[in-house]
Design a protein around this motif. Structure first.
Motif, short mmCIF file in Angstrom:
data_model
loop_
_atom_site.label_atom_id
_atom_site.label_comp_id
_atom_site.label_asym_id
_atom_site.label_seq_id
_atom_site.Cartn_x
_atom_site.Cartn_y
_atom_site.Cartn_z
N GLU A 173 -27.04 0.62 47.41
CA GLU A 173 -28.46 0.81 47.72
C GLU A 173 -29.17 -0.51 48.04
N VAL A 174 -28.75 -1.56 47.33
CA VAL A 174 -29.36 -2.88 47.55
C VAL A 174 -29.09 -3.34 48.99
N VAL A 175 -27.84 -3.14 49.42
CA VAL A 175 -27.47 -3.54 50.78
C VAL A 175 -28.20 -2.67 51.80
N ILE A 176 -28.25 -1.38 51.52
CA ILE A 176 -28.88 -0.45 52.46
C ILE A 176 -30.37 -0.73 52.60
N ASN A 177 -31.03 -1.01 51.48
CA ASN A 177 -32.46 -1.33 51.54
C ASN A 177 -32.72 -2.60 52.34
N GLU A 178 -31.89 -3.60 52.11
CA GLU A 178 -32.04 -4.86 52.84
C GLU A 178 -31.80 -4.62 54.34
N MET A 179 -30.84 -3.79 54.62
CA MET A 179 -30.53 -3.48 56.01
C MET A 179 -31.72 -2.81 56.69
N LYS A 180 -32.37 -1.92 55.97
CA LYS A 180 -33.53 -1.25 56.55
C LYS A 180 -34.66 -2.24 56.82
N LYS A 181 -34.76 -3.23 55.94
CA LYS A 181 -35.82 -4.23 56.08
C LYS A 181 -35.52 -5.18 57.25
N VAL A 182 -34.27 -5.62 57.32
CA VAL A 182 -33.89 -6.64 58.31
C VAL A 182 -33.63 -6.04 59.69
N ASN A 183 -33.09 -4.83 59.71
CA ASN A 183 -32.65 -4.19 60.94
C ASN A 183 -31.70 -5.08 61.75
N PRO A 184 -30.57 -5.39 61.18
CA PRO A 184 -29.64 -6.31 61.84
C PRO A 184 -28.82 -5.62 62.92
N LYS A 185 -28.16 -6.41 63.75
CA LYS A 185 -27.18 -5.84 64.69
C LYS A 185 -25.88 -5.53 63.96
N VAL A 186 -25.57 -6.40 62.99
CA VAL A 186 -24.29 -6.31 62.28
C VAL A 186 -24.49 -6.44 60.77
N VAL A 187 -23.79 -5.62 60.01
CA VAL A 187 -23.56 -5.91 58.59
C VAL A 187 -22.10 -6.29 58.45
N ALA A 188 -21.83 -7.48 57.90
CA ALA A 188 -20.45 -7.93 57.71
C ALA A 188 -20.22 -8.16 56.23
N ILE A 189 -19.11 -7.63 55.73
CA ILE A 189 -18.87 -7.71 54.29
C ILE A 189 -17.37 -7.78 54.00
N VAL A 190 -17.06 -8.39 52.86
CA VAL A 190 -15.68 -8.48 52.42
C VAL A 190 -15.36 -7.24 51.58
N HIS A 191 -14.22 -6.63 51.83
CA HIS A 191 -13.83 -5.46 51.04
C HIS A 191 -13.24 -5.89 49.70
N GLY A 192 -12.21 -6.73 49.76
CA GLY A 192 -11.62 -7.23 48.51
C GLY A 192 -11.80 -8.74 48.46
N GLU A 193 -12.54 -9.22 47.46
CA GLU A 193 -12.86 -10.65 47.38
C GLU A 193 -11.84 -11.30 46.44
N THR A 194 -10.81 -11.93 47.02
CA THR A 194 -9.75 -12.50 46.17
C THR A 194 -10.27 -13.62 45.28
N SER A 195 -11.36 -14.28 45.66
CA SER A 195 -11.84 -15.40 44.86
C SER A 195 -12.37 -14.95 43.50
N THR A 196 -12.77 -13.68 43.40
CA THR A 196 -13.32 -13.17 42.15
C THR A 196 -12.60 -11.94 41.63
N GLY A 197 -11.68 -11.40 42.43
CA GLY A 197 -10.96 -10.21 42.01
C GLY A 197 -11.80 -8.94 42.03
N CYS A 198 -12.80 -8.90 42.90
CA CYS A 198 -13.68 -7.73 42.97
C CYS A 198 -13.52 -6.98 44.29
N MET A 199 -13.78 -5.68 44.23
CA MET A 199 -13.70 -4.86 45.43
C MET A 199 -15.00 -4.10 45.62
N GLN A 200 -15.57 -4.23 46.81
CA GLN A 200 -16.88 -3.65 47.12
C GLN A 200 -16.72 -2.23 47.65
#
Lengths: 410, 410
Positions: free
Chosen positions: A125-152
């Motif tokens: 929701e945080v990303v989606i709200n920001e997206m609505k505010k910014v109205n970007p051409k692209v949202v780019a994101i990491v799926h699995g972040e090896t530096s922290t061991g987290c998956m979005q």
């Protein structure tokens, strides 16, 4: 000066990449090469495209490797899509989010960044709200972040992007072939995979896929190069904001990977053979089986880590199943333990970057490295090295706990 | 869908690249991989740097491979040196001169082009005079133009560049390891080599070298990336005209290849092993011996071509010793002859580009493909295919003429 042949020690590689390579893949690379326009070779190219589609779970026409390491795949996609001034929203939760930023910025993006603590992921929701505010051409994101061991989690963000006609670009370098990446179902417009992680091919090419929403931009920016363009092509084309790279220009690359086979680079033959064999082995195992195998060995590793009395870093709710982060006990020199594991046991685990450097170890269980004997040996080596560093561990309990998982099954 | 293992036919590859790979190089690629920061691996990286220096005949500190095909090496150098608005003078005598133009243009160069007929090279004085008029930052030129089989003399141009403080960048993709490339003696500031030609390694990395005149520009433009930069580095740096690519940014790459080993991409392990073995074999043969071997087989090939009554394309005074261009006889379908050679004999020769397409064949004698049996078989296959296409050749005479060279020695 005279030089000797390569004489490399055999290691147990338990990092988040590069990881061990299946001997069948190593052997495939010793296949004598073919010329790049030899029909026997272009047929192999087509087979690899088909296998990449399966691994990315997509019906996209465009699915091929970029001839460079994973980072070249990221830059090929971002650099071909982003035109100067384009708004790009990048939620950052570790080092590789920063890398997306670096690449996007160099290609002229107007950057809009979201940050969260290293070790957490974003509430969609945080990303989606920001997206609505910014109205970007692209949202780019990491799926699995090896530096922290987290998956979005991606699906909700993807759905919102499609509804708002925003392009959704995903760095799936650390997850492809090891965890579920549903390109089409999650509304991902372009995804970039790594080969040296869960696909377990040596670093050197990067499979990507993208759909017709991305292709539309490429065709607008396309430029056939002088020296091979027809006169008609040279005359009719007036383009603006051409893609900045020639080598990583997807509009040229897709011509090379199309039936037209328009000459661009000379395809990296042996790396393509490696990718062919790596993907073939992966698909023979099956995506579901493979994801389950990664989860199973993750469980055995975690049992061992916790069994010896160490603590995991990060929240299990969004843990990346292919990378396990372990907190370095208070007062212990993390690098000294790593060095002992490598020098005495031939076992390699990883440190981390930035704010986590020296604070966590990262243990990968990816692809061919994700095997019982590797997990057990890594745990044994870690325990012994910790004891030598004066850490009080539950002697023997880690390996026993892991062995319980293995002997009792899932 | 189920996939079969690679089952590639064995070819006799007599193109200007990619060419056959020495079985020792193929075998080296099946060495199990090492982690990228494993001391056993960084030591191999250092050895490869040392070998690249020898092959380029340079004392430059910076000599390493770019992880991509030759074109990635060209773009890494041009893109890291050229800032928007920089004047770049490119003398073009074939397709790959156009490629330099394409890359330079995308990186914002103000282009100054010289042209000559395909099949000729430049009188150095013409280039030097233009340079004096234009006063460019860079002169970029191809050393061996595989599209036309011509080789441009470089030394006079290099000397003039140095005197006028112009950077001299040379595409030595087709010559490195097969013909003399005297980086330091010829005042070359940066040179880019190909590996899939006279070095005879599979396509996939590109050895380059550059001196401190180039490095000075890189340090001015350098940007340490977020996620790994120290706070000090982030704070103190104000740069303009950053290098457009992250993947092909030489200022980052040289940090990765320096003792600092600052993380960038994940080095392409197996391709590095291949390059290591290819360079080792090359240096064991010795540069002088290797150049002489290429000249010797060129002589045998030419004797065969002329012996069967065909005509060479281009002037022997500036012939590229590793590529021999043959005029297609009047009325003959060049592609049909090539296809017959491939399909019936498993012998691959090349066609050409642009104005020469369909007018010449190009036969490579490069690296491991540059062997007696390959030359004799290619001549035999060409003769037989020409006869089947109704061409009147001096039956048997070509192979006999070539055999004379081989049995009589040099």
């Amino acid at each position: 000066m005279s030089y000797r042949e390569i004489n490399a020690p055999l290691r147990t590689i338990m990092t988040p990449g590069p990881v061990e390579v299946d001997p069948r893949v190593l052997r495939a690379m010793s296949t004598p090469i073919l010329g790049q326009f030899d029909p026997a070779f272009t047929s192999i190219m087509n087979t690899v495209m088909s296998m990449i589609r399966e691994v990315f779970q997509t019906k996209n026409q465009w699915a091929f490797p970029i001839d460079g390491t994973s980072r070249s795949g990221l830059e090929a996609v971002l650099g071909s899509v982003i035109e100067p001034g384009d708004k790009v929203l990048i939620p950052i939760y570790g080092r590789f989010g920063h890398l997306l930023t670096e690449i996007a910025e160099r290609h002229g993006a107007e950057l809009h960044l979201l940050h969260c603590e290293w070790g957490e992921v974003f509430d969609p929701e945080v990303v989606i709200n920001e997206m609505k505010k910014v109205n970007p051409k692209v949202v780019a994101i990491v799926h699995g972040e090896t530096s922290t061991g987290c998956m979005q989690p991606l699906e909700e963000i993807g759905k919102a992007c499609r509804e708002q006609d925003v392009l959704f670009i995903v760095d799936a370098v650390a997850t492809i072939g090891g965890a579920d990446v549903q390109t089409d179902n999650w509304y991902i417009d372009a995804a970039i995979g790594g080969n040296q992680k869960c696909i377990s091919v040596p670093s050197g090419n990067s499979p990507i896929t993208y759909n017709e929403r991305i292709e539309k931009i490429l065709l607008d920016r396309k430029k056939v190069e002088r020296g091979i363009a027809t006169d008609k092509e040279l005359a009719e084309k007036s383009y603006h904001h051409p893609i900045k790279s020639n080598y990583l220009d997807l509009s040229q690359l897709q011509d090379y990977w199309s039936p037209r086979r328009l000459n661009h680079h000379t395809e990296a033959t042996s790396m393509l053979y490696a990718l062919h064999e790596g993907l073939r082995i992966l698909l023979e195992e099956g995506l579901e089986n493979r994801f389950a195998r990664h989860k199973f060995h993750e469980k055995a590793l975690i049992a061992g880590i916790e069994g010896m009395g160490l603590e995991l870093f990060g929240d299990s709710r969004w843990k990346l199943p292919t990378v396990t982060c372990v907190k370095v006990p208070e007062g212990v020199d993390a690098e000294s333990v790593r060095a002992m594991m490598l020098n005495q046991f031939g076992v390699e685990i990883a440190s981390s970057f930035g704010p986590l450097h020296g604070k966590i170890w990262r243990i990968g269980t990816m692809g061919y490295s994700c095997r019982k004997e590797n997990v057990l040996f890594a745990l044994s080596a870690l325990e012994a090295s910790l004891i030598r560093h004066g850490v009080k561990v539950q002697t023997g309990a880690g390996v026993q706990a892991s062995l319980d998982i293995y002997t009792n099954g899932q």
